[in-house]
Write a protein that holds these residues in place. Structure first.
Motif, short mmCIF file in Angstrom:
data_model
loop_
_atom_site.label_atom_id
_atom_site.label_comp_id
_atom_site.label_asym_id
_atom_site.label_seq_id
_atom_site.Cartn_x
_atom_site.Cartn_y
_atom_site.Cartn_z
N ARG A 301 0.84 -1.21 0.00
CA ARG A 301 0.00 0.00 0.00
C ARG A 301 0.87 1.25 0.00
O ARG A 301 0.55 2.24 -0.66
CB ARG A 301 -0.94 -0.02 1.19
CG ARG A 301 -2.11 -1.00 0.97
CD ARG A 301 -3.07 -0.99 2.11
NE ARG A 301 -3.56 0.33 2.43
CZ ARG A 301 -3.97 0.70 3.64
NH1 ARG A 301 -3.96 -0.16 4.64
NH2 ARG A 301 -4.42 1.91 3.86
N ALA A 302 1.98 1.20 0.74
CA ALA A 302 2.87 2.37 0.74
C ALA A 302 3.51 2.54 -0.64
O ALA A 302 3.62 3.66 -1.15
CB ALA A 302 3.95 2.18 1.81
N ALA A 303 3.89 1.41 -1.27
CA ALA A 303 4.48 1.49 -2.62
C ALA A 303 3.46 2.05 -3.61
O ALA A 303 3.79 2.88 -4.48
CB ALA A 303 4.97 0.11 -3.06
N GLU A 304 2.18 1.61 -3.48
CA GLU A 304 1.11 2.15 -4.35
C GLU A 304 0.96 3.65 -4.14
O GLU A 304 0.78 4.40 -5.10
CB GLU A 304 -0.22 1.48 -4.00
CG GLU A 304 -0.44 0.14 -4.67
CD GLU A 304 -1.70 -0.54 -4.13
OE1 GLU A 304 -1.99 -1.62 -4.62
OE2 GLU A 304 -2.35 0.00 -3.19
N GLY A 305 1.04 4.06 -2.87
CA GLY A 305 0.91 5.48 -2.54
C GLY A 305 2.01 6.29 -3.21
O GLY A 305 1.75 7.37 -3.77
N ALA A 306 3.23 5.78 -3.18
CA ALA A 306 4.35 6.50 -3.80
C ALA A 306 4.14 6.59 -5.32
O ALA A 306 4.38 7.64 -5.93
CB ALA A 306 5.67 5.80 -3.48
N LEU A 307 3.65 5.49 -5.92
CA LEU A 307 3.42 5.49 -7.37
C LEU A 307 2.33 6.49 -7.75
O LEU A 307 2.44 7.23 -8.74
CB LEU A 307 3.04 4.08 -7.84
CG LEU A 307 2.93 3.87 -9.34
CD1 LEU A 307 4.24 4.23 -10.06
CD2 LEU A 307 2.54 2.43 -9.69
N ARG A 308 1.28 6.54 -6.92
CA ARG A 308 0.19 7.51 -7.18
C ARG A 308 0.74 8.93 -7.16
O ARG A 308 0.38 9.76 -7.97
CB ARG A 308 -0.92 7.37 -6.13
CG ARG A 308 -2.05 6.44 -6.58
CD ARG A 308 -3.31 6.66 -5.77
NE ARG A 308 -3.09 6.56 -4.35
CZ ARG A 308 -3.08 5.41 -3.68
NH1 ARG A 308 -3.29 4.27 -4.32
NH2 ARG A 308 -2.88 5.39 -2.39
N ARG A 309 1.63 9.19 -6.20
CA ARG A 309 2.21 10.56 -6.11
C ARG A 309 3.03 10.90 -7.35
O ARG A 309 3.06 12.05 -7.79
CB ARG A 309 3.09 10.68 -4.87
CG ARG A 309 2.23 10.76 -3.66
CD ARG A 309 2.90 11.33 -2.47
NE ARG A 309 1.88 11.40 -1.44
CZ ARG A 309 2.10 11.31 -0.15
NH1 ARG A 309 3.32 11.17 0.29
NH2 ARG A 309 1.11 11.38 0.69
N ILE A 310 3.70 9.90 -7.91
CA ILE A 310 4.49 10.16 -9.12
C ILE A 310 3.57 10.47 -10.28
O ILE A 310 3.85 11.34 -11.10
CB ILE A 310 5.39 8.93 -9.44
CG1 ILE A 310 6.53 8.85 -8.41
CG2 ILE A 310 5.94 9.00 -10.86
CD1 ILE A 310 7.39 7.63 -8.54
N ARG A 311 2.44 9.75 -10.34
CA ARG A 311 1.53 9.90 -11.50
C ARG A 311 0.66 11.14 -11.40
O ARG A 311 0.03 11.52 -12.38
CB ARG A 311 0.64 8.66 -11.61
CG ARG A 311 1.43 7.48 -12.13
CD ARG A 311 0.57 6.27 -12.23
NE ARG A 311 1.26 5.16 -12.84
CZ ARG A 311 0.89 3.90 -12.73
NH1 ARG A 311 -0.16 3.59 -12.01
NH2 ARG A 311 1.57 2.95 -13.32
N ARG A 312 0.58 11.72 -10.20
CA ARG A 312 -0.32 12.86 -9.97
C ARG A 312 -0.01 14.04 -10.86
O ARG A 312 1.14 14.31 -11.17
CB ARG A 312 -0.18 13.29 -8.51
CG ARG A 312 -1.49 13.78 -7.95
CD ARG A 312 -1.28 14.26 -6.53
NE ARG A 312 -1.61 13.19 -5.58
CZ ARG A 312 -1.21 13.21 -4.30
NH1 ARG A 312 -0.42 14.14 -3.88
NH2 ARG A 312 -1.59 12.27 -3.48
#
Ligand SMILES: Cc1cc2nc3c(=O)[nH]c(=O)nc-3n(C[C@H](O)[C@H](O)[C@H](O)COP(=O)(O)OP(=O)(O)OC[C@H]3O[C@@H](n4cnc5c(N)ncnc54)[C@H](O)[C@@H]3O)c2cc1C
Length: 312
Positions: A301-312
């Motif tokens: 979930r933390a890794a997903e969160g980091a990926l979401r921030r990159i894609r934002r």
């Protein structure tokens, strides 16, 4: 073990203790002393505990947990004197007196490179300079472990690992290379775990500050979650932070504390070894059953969160 025996011999009757240094060894010493002493203080000259291996926000969370176990912290000021009148009485912290009956200094280490001084064997900023086979600039002389400068598995730049796990792999590479089998040491991610009392704390790779210093644009996501589904009894929590590079999506590091912290961090250590991106990392299936884990664990979930921030 001789240090341990000396502490055990000195401990009976001591009510208060002070530890200088809030690195892994200092915190483990403080937690162990707390089982014998009524009060335990830790003095750390940096602004937060586990400096250099945890981000400040993670370190603050950990400090609060350790404080709830009655360990007091003096942060941001160095111990600058020791009070001794035939017996140890405490230390001075920027002129303030921290009284204690027993003290442990765990204020860091420097590589022991004295043996090579004046020999022509080169040293770098972190110890004896070696190539990937742990060979020094003198063909027949090798160095491994705390005395040797190592390299980061992430960017190949010099690093001080000062870990038993690094020493073991470096020693193996050196020994095989000496025997003519030419084995490379891949480099270190600085993967560590420490356990002051019951709290497991682990980290790997670059902290956010180290990532910035090394020219990355770090993004991070932090999750605090139960490790098993909510309906399970005796659930425990873990806090995990994942750090990645905004531009490439490559994973740069992770930090965790709580249940299974080391297991989470070890997965990220593997990812760093293989140079994995967040996207690749998130494609890996992990073992699940409710008694042990969640279908999507806090690390993912933390890794997903980091990926979401990159894609934002
Ligand atoms: C209290 C403590 C706890 C630690 N806990 C952990 C941990 O939990 N996990 C982890 O990964 N790392 C831990 N470390 C770090 C780890 O112990 C070191 O990184 C590791 O031991 C380095 O291995 P080494 O072989 O380079 O050095 P060492 O293990 O220190 O071995 C070097 C040996 O060389 C000997 N020596 C030195 N000079 C000479 C000489 N001139 N001639 C002959 N012999 C010499 C020394 O006496 C010593 O026996 C800890 C360190 C300390 C101090």
């Amino acid at each position: 073990m001789s240090g341990f025996s000396a502490v055990m011999k000195a401990l009976p009757g001591k009510e208060s203790a002070v530890v200088i240094g809030a690195g892994a060894i200092g915190l483990e010493a403080a937690a162990a002393l707390r089982t014998h002493c009524r009060t335990v203080s830790v003095v750390e000259m940096e602004q937060y505990i586990l400096p250099g291996v945890l981000d400040p926000d993670m370190a603050e969370d950990v400090r609060m947990l350790l404080e709830s176990d009655s360990i007091a912290f003096h942060l941001g000021e160095p111990a600058d004197d020791v009070f001794f009148d035939g017996e140890f009485r405490g230390v001075s912290v920027s002129g303030k007196r921290v009284e204690a009956d027993i003290g442990i200094c765990a204020a860091g280490t420097v590589p022991n490179t004295g043996l090579v001084k004046g020999t022509g064997i080169e040293c770098g900023s972190y110890g004896i300079r070696v190539n990937r086979r742990m060979r020094t600039n003198v063909e027949s002389i090798f160095a491994a472990g705390d005395c040797a400068e190592t390299i980061s598995v992430i960017d190949g730049n010099p690093l001080a690992a000062k870990l038993a796990s690094s020493a073991w792999l470096q020693g193996t590479a050196a020994a095989l290379s000496m025997a003519g089998l030419e084995k490379d040491y891949a480099g270190s991610a600085g993967t560590f775990v420490t356990r002051p009392g019951r709290l497991e704390i682990a980290g790997t790779g670059f902290t956010t500050a180290a990532a910035s210093e090394r020219g990355y644009d770090p993004v991070m996501a932090k999750i605090m979650a139960q490790v098993r589904p909510e309906y399970m009894n005796n659930n425990k929590t873990v806090t995990v932070k994942v750090i990645a590079d905004r531009e490439t999506g490559m994973i740069l590091g992770a930090q965790a504390f709580g249940e299974g912290a080391a297991a989470s961090v070890n997965l990220v250590s593997e990812a760093l070894f293989y140079g994995a991106s967040l996207e690749t990392f998130l494609s890996v299936e992990l073992a699940y059953c409710p008694a042990v884990s969640k279908t999507v664990c806090p690390l993912m979930r933390a890794a997903e969160g980091a990926l979401r921030r990159i894609r934002r």
